[in-house]
Design a protein around this motif. Structure first.
Motif, PDB file in Angstrom:
ATOM      1  N   GLU A  34      41.001  57.999 161.120  1.00  0.00           N
ATOM      2  CA  GLU A  34      42.394  58.020 160.661  1.00  0.00           C
ATOM      3  C   GLU A  34      43.233  57.013 161.440  1.00  0.00           C
ATOM      4  O   GLU A  34      44.044  56.270 160.860  1.00  0.00           O
ATOM      5  CB  GLU A  34      42.974  59.427 160.822  1.00  0.00           C
ATOM      6  N   PHE A  35      43.036  56.969 162.745  1.00  0.00           N
ATOM      7  CA  PHE A  35      43.770  56.010 163.574  1.00  0.00           C
ATOM      8  C   PHE A  35      43.337  54.581 163.259  1.00  0.00           C
ATOM      9  O   PHE A  35      44.156  53.659 163.261  1.00  0.00           O
ATOM     10  CB  PHE A  35      43.524  56.320 165.051  1.00  0.00           C
ATOM     11  N   ALA A  36      42.045  54.385 162.962  1.00  0.00           N
ATOM     12  CA  ALA A  36      41.547  53.049 162.603  1.00  0.00           C
ATOM     13  C   ALA A  36      42.178  52.585 161.288  1.00  0.00           C
ATOM     14  O   ALA A  36      42.555  51.412 161.146  1.00  0.00           O
ATOM     15  CB  ALA A  36      40.025  53.071 162.484  1.00  0.00           C
ATOM     16  N   PHE A  37      42.303  53.486 160.307  1.00  0.00           N
ATOM     17  CA  PHE A  37      42.976  53.152 159.052  1.00  0.00           C
ATOM     18  C   PHE A  37      44.436  52.777 159.307  1.00  0.00           C
ATOM     19  O   PHE A  37      44.979  51.854 158.688  1.00  0.00           O
ATOM     20  CB  PHE A  37      42.917  54.343 158.083  1.00  0.00           C
ATOM     21  N   TRP A  38      45.059  53.529 160.216  1.00  0.00           N
ATOM     22  CA  TRP A  38      46.455  53.243 160.577  1.00  0.00           C
ATOM     23  C   TRP A  38      46.580  51.831 161.125  1.00  0.00           C
ATOM     24  O   TRP A  38      47.505  51.093 160.778  1.00  0.00           O
ATOM     25  CB  TRP A  38      46.914  54.268 161.614  1.00  0.00           C
ATOM     26  N   GLN A  39      45.662  51.424 161.994  1.00  0.00           N
ATOM     27  CA  GLN A  39      45.701  50.081 162.565  1.00  0.00           C
ATOM     28  C   GLN A  39      45.498  49.016 161.491  1.00  0.00           C
ATOM     29  O   GLN A  39      46.160  47.972 161.506  1.00  0.00           O
ATOM     30  CB  GLN A  39      44.642  49.946 163.652  1.00  0.00           C
ATOM     31  N   MET A  40      44.572  49.257 160.561  1.00  0.00           N
ATOM     32  CA  MET A  40      44.329  48.286 159.489  1.00  0.00           C
ATOM     33  C   MET A  40      45.572  48.110 158.625  1.00  0.00           C
ATOM     34  O   MET A  40      45.921  47.000 158.215  1.00  0.00           O
ATOM     35  CB  MET A  40      43.147  48.743 158.633  1.00  0.00           C
ATOM     36  N   TRP A  41      46.246  49.200 158.341  1.00  0.00           N
ATOM     37  CA  TRP A  41      47.453  49.130 157.519  1.00  0.00           C
ATOM     38  C   TRP A  41      48.552  48.345 158.237  1.00  0.00           C
ATOM     39  O   TRP A  41      49.203  47.475 157.661  1.00  0.00           O
ATOM     40  CB  TRP A  41      47.937  50.537 157.187  1.00  0.00           C
ATOM     41  N   TYR A  42      48.743  48.619 159.525  1.00  0.00           N
ATOM     42  CA  TYR A  42      49.807  47.949 160.269  1.00  0.00           C
ATOM     43  C   TYR A  42      49.476  46.507 160.623  1.00  0.00           C
ATOM     44  O   TYR A  42      50.380  45.751 160.989  1.00  0.00           O
ATOM     45  CB  TYR A  42      50.152  48.736 161.532  1.00  0.00           C
ATOM     46  N   LEU A  43      48.207  46.095 160.514  1.00  0.00           N
ATOM     47  CA  LEU A  43      47.882  44.683 160.697  1.00  0.00           C
ATOM     48  C   LEU A  43      48.543  43.832 159.618  1.00  0.00           C
ATOM     49  O   LEU A  43      48.822  42.650 159.811  1.00  0.00           O
ATOM     50  CB  LEU A  43      46.362  44.470 160.668  1.00  0.00           C
ATOM     51  N   PHE A  44      48.819  44.451 158.452  1.00  0.00           N
ATOM     52  CA  PHE A  44      49.514  43.759 157.376  1.00  0.00           C
ATOM     53  C   PHE A  44      51.029  43.954 157.450  1.00  0.00           C
ATOM     54  O   PHE A  44      51.793  43.026 157.198  1.00  0.00           O
ATOM     55  CB  PHE A  44      49.025  44.275 156.006  1.00  0.00           C
ATOM     56  N   THR A  45      51.463  45.156 157.770  1.00  0.00           N
ATOM     57  CA  THR A  45      52.881  45.486 157.681  1.00  0.00           C
ATOM     58  C   THR A  45      53.648  45.305 158.992  1.00  0.00           C
ATOM     59  O   THR A  45      54.798  44.868 158.981  1.00  0.00           O
ATOM     60  CB  THR A  45      53.054  46.937 157.202  1.00  0.00           C
ATOM     61  N   ALA A  46      53.030  45.661 160.118  1.00  0.00           N
ATOM     62  CA  ALA A  46      53.716  45.562 161.418  1.00  0.00           C
ATOM     63  C   ALA A  46      52.685  45.358 162.517  1.00  0.00           C
ATOM     64  O   ALA A  46      52.369  46.284 163.278  1.00  0.00           O
ATOM     65  CB  ALA A  46      54.539  46.827 161.683  1.00  0.00           C
ATOM     66  N   PRO A  47      52.109  44.149 162.618  1.00  0.00           N
ATOM     67  CA  PRO A  47      51.050  43.902 163.611  1.00  0.00           C
ATOM     68  C   PRO A  47      51.487  44.123 165.048  1.00  0.00           C
ATOM     69  O   PRO A  47      50.654  44.392 165.908  1.00  0.00           O
ATOM     70  CB  PRO A  47      50.672  42.434 163.359  1.00  0.00           C
ATOM     71  N   GLN A  48      52.795  44.025 165.318  1.00  0.00           N
ATOM     72  CA  GLN A  48      53.256  44.247 166.689  1.00  0.00           C
ATOM     73  C   GLN A  48      52.913  45.653 167.172  1.00  0.00           C
ATOM     74  O   GLN A  48      52.662  45.871 168.358  1.00  0.00           O
ATOM     75  CB  GLN A  48      54.771  44.022 166.787  1.00  0.00           C
ATOM     76  N   LYS A  49      52.909  46.626 166.247  1.00  0.00           N
ATOM     77  CA  LYS A  49      52.589  48.000 166.624  1.00  0.00           C
ATOM     78  C   LYS A  49      51.144  48.118 167.086  1.00  0.00           C
ATOM     79  O   LYS A  49      50.831  48.899 167.991  1.00  0.00           O
ATOM     80  CB  LYS A  49      52.848  48.940 165.447  1.00  0.00           C
ATOM     81  N   VAL A  50      50.253  47.351 166.456  1.00  0.00           N
ATOM     82  CA  VAL A  50      48.848  47.393 166.844  1.00  0.00           C
ATOM     83  C   VAL A  50      48.675  46.851 168.254  1.00  0.00           C
ATOM     84  O   VAL A  50      47.974  47.449 169.086  1.00  0.00           O
ATOM     85  CB  VAL A  50      47.984  46.584 165.854  1.00  0.00           C
ATOM     86  N   TYR A  51      49.319  45.732 168.549  1.00  0.00           N
ATOM     87  CA  TYR A  51      49.182  45.139 169.874  1.00  0.00           C
ATOM     88  C   TYR A  51      49.949  45.918 170.937  1.00  0.00           C
ATOM     89  O   TYR A  51      49.604  45.873 172.115  1.00  0.00           O
ATOM     90  CB  TYR A  51      49.610  43.672 169.826  1.00  0.00           C
ATOM     91  N   ARG A  52      50.978  46.636 170.520  1.00  0.00           N
ATOM     92  CA  ARG A  52      51.665  47.520 171.458  1.00  0.00           C
ATOM     93  C   ARG A  52      50.735  48.654 171.889  1.00  0.00           C
ATOM     94  O   ARG A  52      50.773  49.110 173.039  1.00  0.00           O
ATOM     95  CB  ARG A  52      52.929  48.086 170.809  1.00  0.00           C
ATOM     96  N   ASN A  53      49.872  49.073 170.963  1.00  0.00           N
ATOM     97  CA  ASN A  53      48.907  50.117 171.290  1.00  0.00           C
ATOM     98  C   ASN A  53      47.891  49.642 172.322  1.00  0.00           C
ATOM     99  O   ASN A  53      47.429  50.410 173.161  1.00  0.00           O
ATOM    100  CB  ASN A  53      48.189  50.563 170.005  1.00  0.00           C
ATOM    101  N   PHE A  54      47.520  48.334 172.275  1.00  0.00           N
ATOM    102  CA  PHE A  54      46.632  47.782 173.302  1.00  0.00           C
ATOM    103  C   PHE A  54      47.269  47.909 174.688  1.00  0.00           C
ATOM    104  O   PHE A  54      46.595  48.206 175.674  1.00  0.00           O
ATOM    105  CB  PHE A  54      46.320  46.312 173.004  1.00  0.00           C
TER     106      PHE A  54
END
Length: 215
Positions: A34-54
């Motif tokens: 579920e979290f992986a799907f969330w990351q894939m979705w935000y790579l298109f819509t809000a990639p900053q959120k993905v890198y903030r998670n890193f």
């Protein structure tokens, strides 16, 4: 001094991190899809959120890289599905599908030393996956729905639409603070305009390359 020693103890070697990551590949019940799907979705819509998670992971687990291989498993699934669709669109047989699926290879540069100045091999791999996923979806999924009915035709709108997808896929920035990307984007824009002027259908050329590469 004590803090420095504690930090070194928390800093696992590259080999240890790689072993821990690969060992979890067979434990699907422990993966957070579920979290992986969330990351894939935000790579298109809000990639900053993905890198903030890193960044959060670095603070909580002392590493930037994902310790959960769920993202890699889902990306592999999309790659297999898109390869099947490619084989169908290009009318490849089963052997051609296998050759196409194995067409892409990856090389990794692994640094065994664990230092603050070094980039974790796993984090570098995660950045590669993050960059590859939007390109995969645009060029290996979305594009295929329009290939036979539109892109493969000898019309200007076919070249415009197909080449625009390539421009979007290659020019899609997924990093924060991407001023330096303006230079390659300018080159991409020039190639895009020239391709339309000379009537070059980039998708048709790459499809021919894919097809005859596996025959």
């Amino acid at each position: 001094m004590g803090k420095s020693v504690e930090s070194r103890l928390d800093c696992m070697s590259a080999a240890a991190k790689r072993y821990k990551y690969l060992r979890r590949l067979i434990k699907f019940d422990q993966m957070d899809f579920e979290f992986a799907f969330w990351q894939m979705w935000y790579l298109f819509t809000a990639p900053q959120k993905v890198y903030r998670n890193f960044h959060y992971r670095k603070q909580t687990k002392s590493q930037f890289a994902r310790d959960d291989p769920a993202f890699l498993v889902l990306l592999s699934f999309w790659l297999c599905v898109s390869s099947i669709v490619f084989a169908f669109v290009l009318r490849l047989g089963f052997l051609g599908f296998i050759k196409f699926l194995l067409f892409v290879s990856n090389k990794y540069l692994i640094k065994p030393a664990c230092q603050d100045q070094d980039v974790e091999w796993g984090y570098a791999f995660d950045v590669h996956l993050n960059a590859f996923f939007p390109l995969l979806i645009i060029l290996h999924v979305v594009q295929l729905f329009f290939y036979n009915v539109l892109i493969s035709q000898d019309w200007f709108v076919s070249k415009l639409f197909g080449n625009s997808l390539w421009l979007l896929a290659l020019g899609l920035s997924i990093l924060h603070k991407t001023q330096l990307l303006l230079y390659p984007l300018t080159v991409l824009a020039i190639v895009y305009i020239v391709s339309l002027v000379i009537g070059w259908n980039i998708t048709h050329t790459l499809m021919d390359f894919y097809k005859y590469r596996v025959l």
